[in-house]
Motif scaffolding. Sequence first.
Motif, PDB file in Angstrom:
ATOM      1  N   ILE A  66       0.839  -1.191   0.000  1.00 14.65           N
ATOM      2  CA  ILE A  66       0.000   0.000   0.000  1.00 14.65           C
ATOM      3  C   ILE A  66       0.877   1.245   0.000  1.00 14.65           C
ATOM      4  CG2 ILE A  66      -1.720   1.278   1.329  1.00 14.65           C
ATOM      5  CD1 ILE A  66      -2.831  -1.448   2.206  1.00 14.65           C
ATOM      6  N   ASN A  67       1.852   1.303   0.886  1.00 11.86           N
ATOM      7  CA  ASN A  67       2.901   2.319   0.876  1.00 11.86           C
ATOM      8  C   ASN A  67       4.108   1.745   1.604  1.00 11.86           C
ATOM      9  OD1 ASN A  67       2.428   2.721   3.660  1.00 11.86           O
ATOM     10  ND2 ASN A  67       0.977   4.359   3.264  1.00 11.86           N
ATOM     11  N   ASP A  68       5.112   2.551   1.886  1.00  9.27           N
ATOM     12  CA  ASP A  68       6.321   2.033   2.539  1.00  9.27           C
ATOM     13  C   ASP A  68       6.062   1.549   3.955  1.00  9.27           C
ATOM     14  OD1 ASP A  68       7.818   2.486   0.331  1.00  9.27           O
ATOM     15  OD2 ASP A  68       8.791   4.311   1.076  1.00  9.27           O
ATOM     16  N   ASN A  69       4.926   1.913   4.531  1.00  8.53           N
ATOM     17  CA  ASN A  69       4.653   1.580   5.918  1.00  8.53           C
ATOM     18  C   ASN A  69       3.600   0.491   6.098  1.00  8.53           C
ATOM     19  OD1 ASN A  69       5.348   2.158   8.582  1.00  8.53           O
ATOM     20  ND2 ASN A  69       3.533   3.414   8.858  1.00  8.53           N
ATOM     21  N   VAL A  70       2.796   0.197   5.072  1.00  9.47           N
ATOM     22  CA  VAL A  70       1.682  -0.748   5.194  1.00  9.47           C
ATOM     23  C   VAL A  70       1.732  -1.757   4.054  1.00  9.47           C
ATOM     24  CG1 VAL A  70      -0.812  -0.978   5.331  1.00  9.47           C
ATOM     25  CG2 VAL A  70       0.285   1.032   6.281  1.00  9.47           C
ATOM     26  N   TYR A  71       1.584  -3.046   4.415  1.00 11.48           N
ATOM     27  CA  TYR A  71       1.617  -4.132   3.436  1.00 11.48           C
ATOM     28  C   TYR A  71       0.455  -5.077   3.680  1.00 11.48           C
ATOM     29  CZ  TYR A  71       6.379  -2.661   2.410  1.00 11.48           C
ATOM     30  OH  TYR A  71       7.476  -1.941   2.042  1.00 11.48           O
ATOM     31  N   VAL A  72      -0.022  -5.687   2.608  1.00  6.74           N
ATOM     32  CA  VAL A  72      -1.030  -6.733   2.702  1.00  6.74           C
ATOM     33  C   VAL A  72      -0.311  -8.053   2.477  1.00  6.74           C
ATOM     34  CG1 VAL A  72      -3.141  -7.677   1.717  1.00  6.74           C
ATOM     35  CG2 VAL A  72      -2.845  -5.206   1.877  1.00  6.74           C
ATOM     36  N   ILE A  73      -0.479  -8.983   3.429  1.00 13.87           N
ATOM     37  CA  ILE A  73       0.212 -10.262   3.407  1.00 13.87           C
ATOM     38  C   ILE A  73      -0.805 -11.360   3.130  1.00 13.87           C
ATOM     39  CG2 ILE A  73       1.700 -11.817   4.730  1.00 13.87           C
ATOM     40  CD1 ILE A  73       2.924  -9.058   4.256  1.00 13.87           C
ATOM     41  N   THR A  74      -0.445 -12.340   2.312  1.00 16.42           N
ATOM     42  CA  THR A  74      -1.320 -13.473   2.035  1.00 16.42           C
ATOM     43  C   THR A  74      -1.258 -14.437   3.218  1.00 16.42           C
ATOM     44  OG1 THR A  74      -0.816 -13.234  -0.308  1.00 16.42           O
ATOM     45  CG2 THR A  74      -1.838 -15.296   0.388  1.00 16.42           C
TER      46      THR A  74
END
Length: 116
Positions: A66-74
């Motif tokens: 999403i950005n450098d600070n937030v990720y979506v993980i499977t």
Amino acid sequence: MLRNVKAKLQSSTLSYKQAANQHCHHKVFNVGDLVMVYLRKERFLVGTYSKLKPRKLGPFPVEKRINDNVYVITLPPDLGISSTFNVSDIYSYHLPDASTVQLAKLESSSSGAREN
């Protein structure tokens, strides 16, 4: 006089920022990277968290940045938690080297067989 004060404030703010960020490590993950996720007890519903549950799970691939600070993980669907993580709860996954795997096999085989 106001320009001098403003310039002095900016220079001191910059020096404080450099001192504070000296030990910060910027982590950036790409889509498809394998990561370990840290699970805080706040992520679970009340009554479903146990202190005996593992703290880190993985490796899981990064699905979306999403950005450098937030990720979506499977994540597996049976976890029942949100798949969006802050970068502070994500760690790089490093494949174990051959010596670590052999040592783990030796420890498990020696502890499993007991002599009378």
